[in-house]
Write a protein that holds these residues in place. Structure first.
Motif, PDB file in Angstrom:
ATOM      1  N   SER A 172       0.797  -1.227   0.000  1.00 23.22           N
ATOM      2  CA  SER A 172       0.000   0.000   0.000  1.00 23.22           C
ATOM      3  C   SER A 172       0.826   1.272   0.000  1.00 23.22           C
ATOM      4  O   SER A 172       0.313   2.355  -0.258  1.00 23.22           O
ATOM      5  CB  SER A 172      -0.911   0.018   1.233  1.00 23.22           C
ATOM      6  OG  SER A 172      -0.127   0.106   2.421  1.00 23.22           O
ATOM      7  N   ASP A 173       2.124   1.159   0.312  1.00 26.07           N
ATOM      8  CA  ASP A 173       3.027   2.302   0.477  1.00 26.07           C
ATOM      9  C   ASP A 173       2.726   3.133   1.712  1.00 26.07           C
ATOM     10  O   ASP A 173       3.268   4.218   1.875  1.00 26.07           O
ATOM     11  CB  ASP A 173       3.051   3.202  -0.767  1.00 26.07           C
ATOM     12  CG  ASP A 173       4.056   2.727  -1.809  1.00 26.07           C
ATOM     13  OD1 ASP A 173       4.875   1.855  -1.466  1.00 26.07           O
ATOM     14  OD2 ASP A 173       4.020   3.220  -2.944  1.00 26.07           O
ATOM     15  N   PHE A 174       1.879   2.631   2.607  1.00 24.23           N
ATOM     16  CA  PHE A 174       1.696   3.301   3.896  1.00 24.23           C
ATOM     17  C   PHE A 174       2.871   2.962   4.797  1.00 24.23           C
ATOM     18  O   PHE A 174       3.377   1.834   4.791  1.00 24.23           O
ATOM     19  CB  PHE A 174       0.399   2.859   4.579  1.00 24.23           C
ATOM     20  CG  PHE A 174      -0.827   3.565   4.072  1.00 24.23           C
ATOM     21  CD1 PHE A 174      -0.949   4.946   4.154  1.00 24.23           C
ATOM     22  CD2 PHE A 174      -1.873   2.846   3.517  1.00 24.23           C
ATOM     23  CE1 PHE A 174      -2.078   5.594   3.685  1.00 24.23           C
ATOM     24  CE2 PHE A 174      -3.014   3.481   3.059  1.00 24.23           C
ATOM     25  CZ  PHE A 174      -3.117   4.861   3.138  1.00 24.23           C
ATOM     26  N   SER A 195       1.531   8.400   4.814  1.00 27.56           N
ATOM     27  CA  SER A 195       1.681   8.120   3.385  1.00 27.56           C
ATOM     28  C   SER A 195       3.167   7.989   3.080  1.00 27.56           C
ATOM     29  O   SER A 195       4.028   8.313   3.908  1.00 27.56           O
ATOM     30  CB  SER A 195       1.059   9.240   2.555  1.00 27.56           C
ATOM     31  OG  SER A 195       1.696  10.470   2.823  1.00 27.56           O
ATOM     32  N   GLU A 207      -1.275  10.402   7.933  1.00 23.95           N
ATOM     33  CA  GLU A 207      -2.598   9.994   7.468  1.00 23.95           C
ATOM     34  C   GLU A 207      -3.535   9.757   8.653  1.00 23.95           C
ATOM     35  O   GLU A 207      -4.649  10.261   8.690  1.00 23.95           O
ATOM     36  CB  GLU A 207      -2.469   8.728   6.609  1.00 23.95           C
ATOM     37  CG  GLU A 207      -3.710   8.378   5.803  1.00 23.95           C
ATOM     38  CD  GLU A 207      -4.573   7.345   6.514  1.00 23.95           C
ATOM     39  OE1 GLU A 207      -5.727   7.164   6.082  1.00 23.95           O
ATOM     40  OE2 GLU A 207      -4.095   6.732   7.483  1.00 23.95           O
ATOM     41  N   ARG A 247      -0.088   6.037  11.143  1.00 25.14           N
ATOM     42  CA  ARG A 247       0.012   5.639   9.740  1.00 25.14           C
ATOM     43  C   ARG A 247       0.283   6.875   8.886  1.00 25.14           C
ATOM     44  O   ARG A 247      -0.401   7.896   9.012  1.00 25.14           O
ATOM     45  CB  ARG A 247      -1.256   4.936   9.273  1.00 25.14           C
ATOM     46  CG  ARG A 247      -1.129   4.392   7.848  1.00 25.14           C
ATOM     47  CD  ARG A 247      -2.184   3.366   7.526  1.00 25.14           C
ATOM     48  NE  ARG A 247      -3.482   3.981   7.272  1.00 25.14           N
ATOM     49  CZ  ARG A 247      -4.537   3.287   6.817  1.00 25.14           C
ATOM     50  NH1 ARG A 247      -4.430   1.972   6.605  1.00 25.14           N
ATOM     51  NH2 ARG A 247      -5.691   3.881   6.618  1.00 25.14           N
ATOM     52  N   THR A 287       3.543  12.168   4.905  1.00 27.27           N
ATOM     53  CA  THR A 287       2.382  12.919   5.378  1.00 27.27           C
ATOM     54  C   THR A 287       1.595  12.088   6.391  1.00 27.27           C
ATOM     55  O   THR A 287       1.312  10.909   6.144  1.00 27.27           O
ATOM     56  CB  THR A 287       1.465  13.293   4.204  1.00 27.27           C
ATOM     57  OG1 THR A 287       2.200  14.081   3.266  1.00 27.27           O
ATOM     58  CG2 THR A 287       0.251  14.084   4.679  1.00 27.27           C
TER      59      THR A 287
END
Length: 263
Positions: free
Chosen positions: A47-49, A69, A75, A67, A73
């Motif tokens: 997910s690239d999280f 991004s 999230e 969590r 950033t």
């Protein structure tokens, strides 16, 4: 040369690095704030999280997972809450594993909820966590200079290795059949980069002399690693032959680190 990113869990600082066999150049990309005593950071390739463990203060149950991004950033600041001093993080498939003082927490990433808790008997301060090719988990206990093992599918972790030669082990990382570890050190002696052979549990110092309060360990390749010194905020690149190079100075109390190698 490739563009690389190094994430340091002190506040969460993103550094871009251009590296070659001869030298490294590092520059600050971004500094992310809003955490509460963050310790570790991992990324979910699906997910690239990114996920960050927050130890928070001394209030029981005030620890949480944030969590972010992929660009850093925020999230969800408090994605998973109610934890107690969460430190090491590991993603395996759709599960996020967290060392939670004397427990190992399994989180279902897709559901965003805790799916399993394994209490570790006699543990004092579980820290980092890694996995081998069989899916077995290895967990450092910095409080008693030990490593626990949780076999794949098991509901109970066992003390796998207990030795002062582990130097009150902090960071652990399984790479190519070996377990690499950062020693915190003791009795005013700085910790070393260490290698453990899982077959016979032999312990070998990689560094020729003590480096510091070693915390995070990240793979560059099978013979090269990044390690962080909590006490100074310094990040080093070290080879299995013991040769090391200071890459950058982050902030004091730099914990675990995440290294991404992307074109």
């Amino acid at each position: 040369m490739n563009l690389k990113s190094l994430f340091s869990a002190a506040t969460i600082i993103l550094f871009g690095a251009i590296s070659s066999a001869q030298h490294s150049e590092v520059s600050l990309i971004k500094k992310v704030e809003g955490f509460s005593h963050p310790e570790s950071v991992v990324i979910d390739d699906a997910s690239d999280f990114m996920y960050v463990s927050n130890m928070a203060d001394d209030v029981p149950g005030d620890g949480f997972i944030s969590r972010l991004s992929a660009d850093g950033t925020m999230e969800t600041r408090e994605w998973i809450t109610g934890l107690k001093d969460p430190k090491g993080l590991l993603i395996d498939g759709d599960k996020l594993y967290v060392t939670n003082n004397t427990e190992i927490i399994e989180i279902d990433i897709n559901k965003g909820e805790i799916s399993k808790t394994v209490k570790v008997e006699d543990a004092t301060s579980l820290n980092d966590i890694t996995t081998d090719n069989n899916g077995d988990l290895y967990i450092s206990d910095s409080g008693k200079s030990a490593i626990y093992k949780l076999e794949s599918g098991a509901d109970e972790a066992t003390e796998w290795l207990n030795s002062k030669d582990l130097e009150y082990v902090n960071g652990v990382l399984y790479v190519n059949g070996k377990l690499y570890a950062g020693g915190w050190g003791s009795n005013n002696e700085p910790g070393n980069m260490i290698m453990v052979n899982p077959e016979d549990k032999s312990i070998e110092k990689i560094s020729s002399e003590g480096i510091g309060n070693l915390d995070g360990v990240q793979k560059i390749d099978n013979e090269t690693f990044y390690i962080s010194d909590w006490g100074t905020g310094k990040i080093y690149r070290i080879n299995t032959d013991g040769k090391k190079e200071e890459i950058l100075t982050s902030e004091k109390s730099s914990g675990d680190i995440l290294y991404l190698n992307k074109e």
